[in-house]
Design a protein around this motif. Structure first.
Motif, PDB file in Angstrom:
ATOM      1  N   LEU A  53       0.820  -1.206   0.000  1.00  0.00           N
ATOM      2  CA  LEU A  53       0.000   0.000   0.000  1.00  0.00           C
ATOM      3  C   LEU A  53       0.861   1.267   0.000  1.00  0.00           C
ATOM      4  CD1 LEU A  53      -2.898  -0.898   2.457  1.00  0.00           C
ATOM      5  CD2 LEU A  53      -3.100  -0.391   0.015  1.00  0.00           C
ATOM      6  N   ILE A  54       1.931   1.235   0.770  1.00  0.00           N
ATOM      7  CA  ILE A  54       2.820   2.396   0.800  1.00  0.00           C
ATOM      8  C   ILE A  54       3.490   2.587  -0.553  1.00  0.00           C
ATOM      9  CG2 ILE A  54       4.939   3.309   1.841  1.00  0.00           C
ATOM     10  CD1 ILE A  54       4.039   1.906   4.471  1.00  0.00           C
ATOM     11  N   ALA A  55       3.902   1.475  -1.172  1.00  0.00           N
ATOM     12  CA  ALA A  55       4.560   1.551  -2.486  1.00  0.00           C
ATOM     13  C   ALA A  55       3.632   2.132  -3.550  1.00  0.00           C
ATOM     14  CB  ALA A  55       5.049   0.168  -2.903  1.00  0.00           C
ATOM     15  N   SER A  56       2.346   1.814  -3.465  1.00  0.00           N
ATOM     16  CA  SER A  56       1.388   2.305  -4.455  1.00  0.00           C
ATOM     17  C   SER A  56       0.867   3.702  -4.115  1.00  0.00           C
ATOM     18  CB  SER A  56       0.208   1.337  -4.568  1.00  0.00           C
ATOM     19  OG  SER A  56      -0.527   1.290  -3.353  1.00  0.00           O
ATOM     20  N   GLY A  57       1.221   4.207  -2.923  1.00  0.00           N
ATOM     21  CA  GLY A  57       0.761   5.522  -2.505  1.00  0.00           C
ATOM     22  C   GLY A  57      -0.631   5.529  -1.920  1.00  0.00           C
ATOM     23  N   ASP A  58      -1.196   4.348  -1.630  1.00  0.00           N
ATOM     24  CA  ASP A  58      -2.563   4.261  -1.117  1.00  0.00           C
ATOM     25  C   ASP A  58      -2.652   4.291   0.405  1.00  0.00           C
ATOM     26  OD1 ASP A  58      -3.991   4.071  -3.604  1.00  0.00           O
ATOM     27  OD2 ASP A  58      -3.106   2.081  -3.846  1.00  0.00           O
ATOM     28  N   ALA A  59      -1.519   4.210   1.087  1.00  0.00           N
ATOM     29  CA  ALA A  59      -1.504   4.326   2.547  1.00  0.00           C
ATOM     30  C   ALA A  59      -0.323   5.180   2.963  1.00  0.00           C
ATOM     31  CB  ALA A  59      -1.424   2.950   3.210  1.00  0.00           C
ATOM     32  N   GLU A  60      -0.510   5.912   4.043  1.00  0.00           N
ATOM     33  CA  GLU A  60       0.581   6.712   4.589  1.00  0.00           C
ATOM     34  C   GLU A  60       1.593   5.793   5.271  1.00  0.00           C
ATOM     35  OE1 GLU A  60       0.870  10.122   4.334  1.00  0.00           O
ATOM     36  OE2 GLU A  60      -0.831   9.875   2.955  1.00  0.00           O
ATOM     37  N   PRO A  61       2.886   6.080   5.174  1.00  0.00           N
ATOM     38  CA  PRO A  61       3.863   5.299   5.946  1.00  0.00           C
ATOM     39  C   PRO A  61       3.545   5.415   7.433  1.00  0.00           C
ATOM     40  CG  PRO A  61       4.958   6.635   4.294  1.00  0.00           C
ATOM     41  CD  PRO A  61       3.533   7.103   4.325  1.00  0.00           C
ATOM     42  N   MET A  62       3.521   4.292   8.113  1.00  0.00           N
ATOM     43  CA  MET A  62       3.159   4.263   9.523  1.00  0.00           C
ATOM     44  C   MET A  62       3.897   3.160  10.251  1.00  0.00           C
ATOM     45  SD  MET A  62      -0.702   2.590   9.314  1.00  0.00           S
ATOM     46  CE  MET A  62      -1.174   3.529   7.856  1.00  0.00           C
ATOM     47  N   ILE A  63       4.000   3.298  11.550  1.00  0.00           N
ATOM     48  CA  ILE A  63       4.499   2.243  12.428  1.00  0.00           C
ATOM     49  C   ILE A  63       3.296   1.425  12.897  1.00  0.00           C
ATOM     50  CG2 ILE A  63       5.591   1.789  14.675  1.00  0.00           C
ATOM     51  CD1 ILE A  63       7.185   4.399  14.236  1.00  0.00           C
ATOM     52  N   ILE A  64       3.453   0.103  12.990  1.00  0.00           N
ATOM     53  CA  ILE A  64       2.392  -0.753  13.531  1.00  0.00           C
ATOM     54  C   ILE A  64       2.949  -1.511  14.733  1.00  0.00           C
ATOM     55  CG2 ILE A  64       0.766  -2.622  13.085  1.00  0.00           C
ATOM     56  CD1 ILE A  64       0.821  -1.923  10.164  1.00  0.00           C
ATOM     57  N   VAL A  65       2.235  -1.439  15.841  1.00  0.00           N
ATOM     58  CA  VAL A  65       2.636  -2.137  17.071  1.00  0.00           C
ATOM     59  C   VAL A  65       1.642  -3.252  17.339  1.00  0.00           C
ATOM     60  CG1 VAL A  65       3.093  -1.916  19.539  1.00  0.00           C
ATOM     61  CG2 VAL A  65       3.667  -0.033  17.976  1.00  0.00           C
ATOM     62  N   MET A  66       2.153  -4.481  17.467  1.00  0.00           N
ATOM     63  CA  MET A  66       1.313  -5.664  17.669  1.00  0.00           C
ATOM     64  C   MET A  66       1.694  -6.306  19.000  1.00  0.00           C
ATOM     65  SD  MET A  66       1.863  -6.807  13.699  1.00  0.00           S
ATOM     66  CE  MET A  66       3.459  -5.966  13.659  1.00  0.00           C
ATOM     67  N   ASP A  67       0.879  -6.096  20.014  1.00  0.00           N
ATOM     68  CA  ASP A  67       1.166  -6.573  21.362  1.00  0.00           C
ATOM     69  C   ASP A  67       0.272  -7.767  21.701  1.00  0.00           C
ATOM     70  OD1 ASP A  67       1.508  -6.487  24.448  1.00  0.00           O
ATOM     71  OD2 ASP A  67       2.826  -4.888  23.758  1.00  0.00           O
ATOM     72  N   ASN A  68       0.529  -8.365  22.859  1.00  0.00           N
ATOM     73  CA  ASN A  68      -0.264  -9.513  23.326  1.00  0.00           C
ATOM     74  C   ASN A  68      -1.431  -9.009  24.172  1.00  0.00           C
ATOM     75  OD1 ASN A  68      -1.222 -11.832  24.854  1.00  0.00           O
ATOM     76  ND2 ASN A  68       0.613 -12.881  24.129  1.00  0.00           N
ATOM     77  N   GLY A  69      -2.641  -9.359  23.763  1.00  0.00           N
ATOM     78  CA  GLY A  69      -3.837  -8.874  24.445  1.00  0.00           C
ATOM     79  C   GLY A  69      -4.133  -9.557  25.759  1.00  0.00           C
ATOM     80  N   TYR A  70      -3.393 -10.594  26.108  1.00  0.00           N
ATOM     81  CA  TYR A  70      -3.577 -11.268  27.393  1.00  0.00           C
ATOM     82  C   TYR A  70      -2.605 -10.662  28.400  1.00  0.00           C
ATOM     83  CZ  TYR A  70      -6.370 -14.683  24.851  1.00  0.00           C
ATOM     84  OH  TYR A  70      -7.341 -15.283  24.087  1.00  0.00           O
ATOM     85  N   ALA A  71      -3.141  -9.934  29.361  1.00  0.00           N
ATOM     86  CA  ALA A  71      -2.303  -9.251  30.356  1.00  0.00           C
ATOM     87  C   ALA A  71      -3.058  -9.221  31.688  1.00  0.00           C
ATOM     88  CB  ALA A  71      -1.963  -7.836  29.898  1.00  0.00           C
ATOM     89  N   TYR A  72      -2.459  -9.760  32.736  1.00  0.00           N
ATOM     90  CA  TYR A  72      -3.139  -9.869  34.022  1.00  0.00           C
ATOM     91  C   TYR A  72      -2.204  -9.490  35.167  1.00  0.00           C
ATOM     92  CZ  TYR A  72      -5.937 -12.827  30.947  1.00  0.00           C
ATOM     93  OH  TYR A  72      -6.659 -13.310  29.897  1.00  0.00           O
ATOM     94  N   ARG A  73      -2.740  -8.793  36.141  1.00  0.00           N
ATOM     95  CA  ARG A  73      -1.993  -8.522  37.358  1.00  0.00           C
ATOM     96  C   ARG A  73      -1.868  -9.819  38.156  1.00  0.00           C
ATOM     97  NH1 ARG A  73      -1.995  -2.891  38.277  1.00  0.00           N
ATOM     98  NH2 ARG A  73      -3.489  -1.782  36.931  1.00  0.00           N
ATOM     99  N   PRO A  74      -0.732 -10.051  38.821  1.00  0.00           N
ATOM    100  CA  PRO A  74      -0.550 -11.299  39.593  1.00  0.00           C
ATOM    101  C   PRO A  74      -1.658 -11.524  40.609  1.00  0.00           C
ATOM    102  CG  PRO A  74       1.525 -10.127  39.402  1.00  0.00           C
ATOM    103  CD  PRO A  74       0.472  -9.215  38.851  1.00  0.00           C
ATOM    104  N   GLU A  75      -2.099 -10.450  41.289  1.00  0.00           N
ATOM    105  CA  GLU A  75      -3.140 -10.615  42.304  1.00  0.00           C
ATOM    106  C   GLU A  75      -4.482 -11.013  41.697  1.00  0.00           C
ATOM    107  OE1 GLU A  75      -2.527  -6.075  41.672  1.00  0.00           O
ATOM    108  OE2 GLU A  75      -1.341  -7.934  41.702  1.00  0.00           O
ATOM    109  N   ASP A  76      -4.743 -10.537  40.454  1.00  0.00           N
ATOM    110  CA  ASP A  76      -5.987 -10.917  39.787  1.00  0.00           C
ATOM    111  C   ASP A  76      -5.950 -12.376  39.341  1.00  0.00           C
ATOM    112  OD1 ASP A  76      -7.080  -8.412  40.130  1.00  0.00           O
ATOM    113  OD2 ASP A  76      -6.352  -7.660  38.212  1.00  0.00           O
ATOM    114  N   LEU A  77      -4.787 -12.823  38.911  1.00  0.00           N
ATOM    115  CA  LEU A  77      -4.638 -14.238  38.560  1.00  0.00           C
ATOM    116  C   LEU A  77      -4.865 -15.119  39.774  1.00  0.00           C
ATOM    117  CD1 LEU A  77      -1.513 -14.182  36.197  1.00  0.00           C
ATOM    118  CD2 LEU A  77      -3.817 -14.919  35.571  1.00  0.00           C
TER     119      LEU A  77
END
Length: 388
Positions: free
Chosen positions: A203-227
């Motif tokens: 998409l960036i090469a074709s000019g159809d999207a702006e250059p951007m950073i993408i961050v892909m994190d893990n959606g499973y996150a728990y406090r020890p006390e909650d676990l």
């Protein structure tokens, strides 16, 4: 007469059984594009059938488990089992082999994290596969970023896509998309099964999207006390706190971002769509763009819900919402399960009642699967950061 009727029934039954057993399979199978190097199997044909082969001479029963259906394989004299599935939908699918009741990965395929485990995956070539194909264009980089979370008291990681030119033009700063996976998946999904980096490269090469950073994190996150309190129940998620208080500040400090809400977007698929909807509504000072692929929030589609109540008082009126949220994007595959239509369309009905603008994309002939989400990312990222 009775004998004639029995004979007629026998003939019809025999013809039907013969027709079933003689179902013609197109013999143009080719090795899958996601096989391990040098492996001939699994294979895919032009009908979308998957053919697998495994040596298990001592086994009594071997099956191919794909798309929620198990297909019996046949054993030859050398102790090799072989067989194929019915035609599968286009796109990426997780699968496994079942050997005498034990589910195991296919040693011929590459392994992917999905359905809560590392297992086999296969590509059924899609007619529109060009938008996520590896092409001769400038390519960005996907790097692994490790960090210690004070909230979960654990080491965590995210994968970060930096666009082409990031390491050459050191004065340029970039907007950021925070992109989340679905249930029983992890932070590897979007760059492996999803091909997010290739989609953006093209998409960036074709000019159809702006250059951007993408961050892909893990959606499973728990406090020890909650676990500890949860025991065998599902603990309360702390992912919102991890993202807002730890991930975003660290990304802004480590990468050349434009650190304001106008240059920050968020999106997710399925469970990730629900998470990101909640996050953006609680943190409109952080994001200006939202994308929900195959999901929105845990919204009861059969109830009349006032937008102001549902959105946690984030907006005083529709006009304010549209000023703060530059893009509200929703998507579904046309073959998704009814629950997803009920949830997403219920949310759309609410937006329509409140006269709130949004963009809806329908992925043709796909279900709750990666081709739906690849297409959704392709559509969504073309809308981002255009006003900046």
């Amino acid at each position: 007469m009775r004998h004639q009727l029995l004979l007629f029934t026998f003939i019809i039954s025999s013809v039907f059984s013969f027709a079933q057993s003689e179902e013609k399979i197109v013999e143009d199978f080719e090795p899958s594009v996601v096989n391990q190097p040098g492996k001939e199997f699994p294979k895919v044909n032009s009908e979308g059938r998957v053919r697998v082969k495994i040596e298990a001479s001592e086994a009594n029963n071997v099956q191919l488990d794909i798309g929620g259906v198990k297909y019996d394989l046949e054993k030859n004299e050398e102790g090799i089992w072989i067989g194929e599935s019915a035609p599968q939908d286009e796109g990426f699918h997780c699968y496994q082999l079942n050997i005498d009741g034990a589910s195991v990965p296919d040693p011929g395929s590459k392994y992917y994290y999905g359905a809560g485990r590392w297992g086999s995956g296969i590509e059924i070539p899609a007619k529109d596969k060009e938008f996520y194909a590896l092409k001769d264009v400038p390519h960005g980089t996907v790097s692994k970023n490790l960090y210690f979370s004070e909230i979960t008291r654990q080491w965590r990681r995210n994968f970060v896509y930096t666009p082409p030119g990031y390491f050459e033009n050191l004065d340029k700063r970039y907007p950021v998309l925070y992109l989340q996976h679905g249930s029983y998946e992890d932070e590897t999904g979007w760059s492996s099964q999803g091909h997010a980096n290739l989609i953006l490269d093209n998409l960036i090469a074709s000019g159809d999207a702006e250059p951007m950073i993408i961050v892909m994190d893990n959606g499973y996150a728990y406090r020890p006390e909650d676990l500890e309190k949860a025991g065998e129940n599902r603990p309360r998620s702390s992912f919102e706190d991890v993202l807002i208080k730890e991930v975003i500040p660290q990304i802004d400090g480590k990468f050349r971002t434009i650190p304001n809400r106008e240059h920050r977007a968020i999106a997710g698929l399925s469970m990730g769509a629900s998470q990101t909807m909640s996050i953006i509504m609680n943190n409109l000072d952080q994001f200006a763009y939202y994308g929900g692929f195959s999901g929105t929030a845990n919204f009861p589609g059969d109830k009349e819900v006032d937008a102001g109540t549902f959105l946690n008082g984030a907006f005083s009126n529709t006009e304010e919402m549209e000023q703060k949220l530059q893009v509200l994007f929703l998507s579904l595959g046309t073959k998704e399960a009814e629950i997803f239509f009920k949830t997403v369309n219920g949310f759309r009905d609410m937006l329509d009642r409140q006269d709130i603008d949004y963009i809806f994309y329908s992925s043709p002939e796909t279900g709750h699967e990666w081709l739906t989400w690849r297409r959704s990312l392709y559509q969504y990222t073309q809308l981002l950061f255009k006003n900046n």
